[in-house]
Design an enzyme around this catalytic site. Structure first.
Site, PDB file in Angstrom:
ATOM      1  N   HIS A  75       0.877  -1.223  -0.063  1.00 22.14           N
ATOM      2  CA  HIS A  75      -0.017  -0.129  -0.030  1.00 22.14           C
ATOM      3  C   HIS A  75       0.918   1.279  -0.168  1.00 22.14           C
ATOM      4  O   HIS A  75       0.642   2.153   0.800  1.00 22.14           O
ATOM      5  CB  HIS A  75      -0.911  -0.001   1.190  1.00 22.14           C
ATOM      6  CG  HIS A  75      -2.157   0.750   0.842  1.00 22.14           C
ATOM      7  ND1 HIS A  75      -3.176   0.404   0.309  1.00 22.14           N
ATOM      8  CD2 HIS A  75      -2.561   1.903   1.389  1.00 22.14           C
ATOM      9  CE1 HIS A  75      -4.192   1.245   0.223  1.00 22.14           C
ATOM     10  NE2 HIS A  75      -3.877   2.276   1.079  1.00 22.14           N
ATOM     11  N   THR A 105      -2.651   2.313  -4.800  1.00 26.99           N
ATOM     12  CA  THR A 105      -2.881   2.788  -3.540  1.00 26.99           C
ATOM     13  C   THR A 105      -3.704   4.234  -3.551  1.00 26.99           C
ATOM     14  O   THR A 105      -3.387   5.058  -4.230  1.00 26.99           O
ATOM     15  CB  THR A 105      -1.501   3.150  -2.957  1.00 26.99           C
ATOM     16  OG1 THR A 105      -0.580   2.131  -2.800  1.00 26.99           O
ATOM     17  CG2 THR A 105      -1.509   3.761  -1.564  1.00 26.99           C
ATOM     18  N   GLU A 106      -4.716   4.057  -2.701  1.00 24.53           N
ATOM     19  CA  GLU A 106      -5.467   5.273  -2.430  1.00 24.53           C
ATOM     20  C   GLU A 106      -6.133   5.931  -3.941  1.00 24.53           C
ATOM     21  O   GLU A 106      -6.218   7.183  -4.197  1.00 24.53           O
ATOM     22  CB  GLU A 106      -5.107   6.140  -1.686  1.00 24.53           C
ATOM     23  CG  GLU A 106      -4.367   5.894  -0.391  1.00 24.53           C
ATOM     24  CD  GLU A 106      -5.523   5.368   0.602  1.00 24.53           C
ATOM     25  OE1 GLU A 106      -6.309   6.121   0.701  1.00 24.53           O
ATOM     26  OE2 GLU A 106      -5.370   4.339   0.979  1.00 24.53           O
ATOM     27  N   PHE A 107      -6.155   4.962  -5.087  1.00 21.78           N
ATOM     28  CA  PHE A 107      -6.391   5.445  -6.240  1.00 21.78           C
ATOM     29  C   PHE A 107      -5.724   6.275  -7.120  1.00 21.78           C
ATOM     30  O   PHE A 107      -5.753   6.927  -7.914  1.00 21.78           O
ATOM     31  CB  PHE A 107      -7.890   6.155  -6.346  1.00 21.78           C
ATOM     32  CG  PHE A 107      -9.270   5.145  -6.301  1.00 21.78           C
ATOM     33  CD1 PHE A 107      -9.092   3.963  -5.312  1.00 21.78           C
ATOM     34  CD2 PHE A 107     -10.283   5.283  -6.945  1.00 21.78           C
ATOM     35  CE1 PHE A 107     -10.193   3.013  -5.524  1.00 21.78           C
ATOM     36  CE2 PHE A 107     -11.229   4.474  -6.880  1.00 21.78           C
ATOM     37  CZ  PHE A 107     -11.293   3.416  -6.130  1.00 21.78           C
ATOM     38  N   TRP A 126      -7.871   9.571  -4.454  1.00 21.03           N
ATOM     39  CA  TRP A 126      -9.337   9.808  -3.951  1.00 21.03           C
ATOM     40  C   TRP A 126      -8.993  10.558  -2.533  1.00 21.03           C
ATOM     41  O   TRP A 126     -10.022  10.660  -1.840  1.00 21.03           O
ATOM     42  CB  TRP A 126      -9.776   8.481  -3.739  1.00 21.03           C
ATOM     43  CG  TRP A 126      -9.702   7.691  -2.558  1.00 21.03           C
ATOM     44  CD1 TRP A 126      -8.461   7.704  -1.786  1.00 21.03           C
ATOM     45  CD2 TRP A 126     -10.278   6.434  -2.248  1.00 21.03           C
ATOM     46  NE1 TRP A 126      -8.526   6.589  -0.951  1.00 21.03           N
ATOM     47  CE2 TRP A 126      -9.463   5.970  -0.998  1.00 21.03           C
ATOM     48  CE3 TRP A 126     -11.480   5.890  -2.741  1.00 21.03           C
ATOM     49  CZ2 TRP A 126     -10.046   4.874  -0.449  1.00 21.03           C
ATOM     50  CZ3 TRP A 126     -12.022   4.706  -2.108  1.00 21.03           C
ATOM     51  CH2 TRP A 126     -11.133   4.157  -0.850  1.00 21.03           C
TER      52      TRP A 126
END
Length: 408
Positions: free
Chosen positions: A119, A157-159, A310
């Site tokens: 991540h 990771t986190e878009f 995001w």
């Protein structure tokens, strides 16, 4: 017919030890450093709490609904993106969580996505993307090992998304990618359609952040004009949306952890599939089914200097790289790559990658306002303290790497 892609990000970081002192690491081997660099008493406590409040009850609800609609013309389907860091912790402290995900995998109504195992922000390291590809391959092996599953769709990771990332994904054989339906990228266009990456055949599914955040952030907000949010109300909103596919993607911890069970969030999750399928014009699809069914309506061009995510209001990389403390820490992580590689030591490599978990930088965010409240909720430590502790750990880790190279 409008399709619903309902997806969940499942991740818990290994939080660093806020009380770290260099003397504790003196004379320790690499394996012993995991319990010195990271606060694993705290990490285990949080994982067990989230498993009890969220993962296990939410998985039961999802499985019950899958079984309920199994074999019907319109089935209930969901998507998960599970980080390697979470799986690593579950293997040690909550194996029953992985067992519950395995039961879901056996239904053929669940799609698992690939991401970086750690991540991390490895996709932003360099244009060469070597470290990024290795972490993705490690996650791919994890999905095969846990669920006998080979993902076709990627969620960074986190878009986090830009055009150079898509070229790497296409070269690795992925069919599509999920990212944020950021206004500055879409412009007048809707997130509820299928797109293609610029200069690529890779399909792009964009998250409807308004409808996603209604669940993730506004569900228990009594000052919100739409409170209380019920499953039938939410389904009625979906029925009024035009488009090919509505991509709803939230943190899985929304269900029971971020939004407490007392808010009714688990009852909402239990009722939502039936309420949606009460509308004949709505159906559930997984992302891979959506890109097979629909034709793309245009190209998305996101330059490397306008990377989206995001996170927060700007939906950029500022959540991790928006201030000097974050930038300095990120550069230090990158600079360690050469030394780490030279050791040819898998334990050192893996520890360095755990230090890349994006949450470490996320906790150093300092900009005031609503985003800071969100960062502070997850961190529970002052950003300056996180920065100091994290770089003390990096200093000690670099010393250990140097010692290893001197031995050789």
């Amino acid at each position: 017919m409008t399709d619903i892609c309902l997806g969940f990000e499942v991740h818990q970081p290994l939080r660093i030890n806020p009380k770290f002192e260099k003397k504790w690491a003196r004379g320790k081997d690499i394996q012993e450093l995991y319990d010195i660099y990271f606060d694993n008493v705290w990490n285990r406590e949080i994982l067990e709490r989230v498993a009890e409040k969220c993962y296990l009850p939410a998985n039961r609800i999802i499985l019950e609904n899958i079984d309920r609609f199994s074999g019907q013309n319109r089935e209930f389907k969901v998507t998960y993106s599970i980080s390697g860091v979470l799986a690593h912790q579950c293997k040690k402290w909550a194996s029953e969580v992985l067992d519950s995900f395995r039961k879901l995998a056996q239904t053929d109504c669940v799609e698992f996505l690939d991401q970086t195992y750690y991540h991390s922000l490895a996709s932003l390291f360099s244009s060469e993307k070597g470290e990024f590809r290795e972490q993705v391959q490690e996650h791919r092996a994890l999905m095969k090992d846990l669920f006998d599953y080979e993902p076709e769709i990627f969620e960074n990771t986190e878009f986090i998304y830009n055009s150079s990332i898509t070229k790497s994904l296409e070269n690795m054989g992925y069919e599509g990618v999920l990212t944020e339906g950021a206004d500055r990228v879409l412009g007048w266009r809707s997130p509820n359609y299928l797109y293609e990456a610029n200069d690529s055949d890779l399909k792009v599914l964009t998250r409807n952040y308004m409808l996603s955040d209604d669940i993730a952030f506004r569900f228990s907000n009594h000052d919100w004009e739409e409170w209380p949010l019920t499953a039938d109300k939410y389904a009625s909103w979906l029925s009024e949306v035009e488009g090919q596919c509505i991509n709803i993607f939230v943190d899985y911890e929304t269900f029971g952890e971020h939004q407490y069970p007392e808010t009714g969030i688990l009852d909402f999750l239990r009722s939502l599939p039936e309420e949606i399928l009460n509308y004949p014009d709505l159906d559930f699809l997984t992302p891979s089914e959506a890109i097979e069914k629909h034709e793309s309506v245009g190209k998305l061009n996101v330059g490397d200097f306008d990377t989206i995510s995001w996170a927060d209001i700007r939906r950029s990389t500022d959540a991790w790289l928006g201030n000097p403390m974050q930038e300095y820490s990120f550069e230090r992580l990158k600079e360690l790559k050469s030394k780490v590689r030279k050791t040819n030591d898998e334990d050192i490599l893996k520890l360095w990658r755990f230090l890349q978990i994006s949450d470490h930088l996320y906790y150093m965010y300092t900009e005031p306002g609503a985003p800071m409240e969100v960062h502070g909720y997850f961190s529970q430590q002052p950003p300056g303290k996180v920065f100091q502790t994290f770089n003390n750990i990096l200093n000690d880790f670099e010393d250990k790497v140097d010692e290893k190279l001197e031995e050789e």
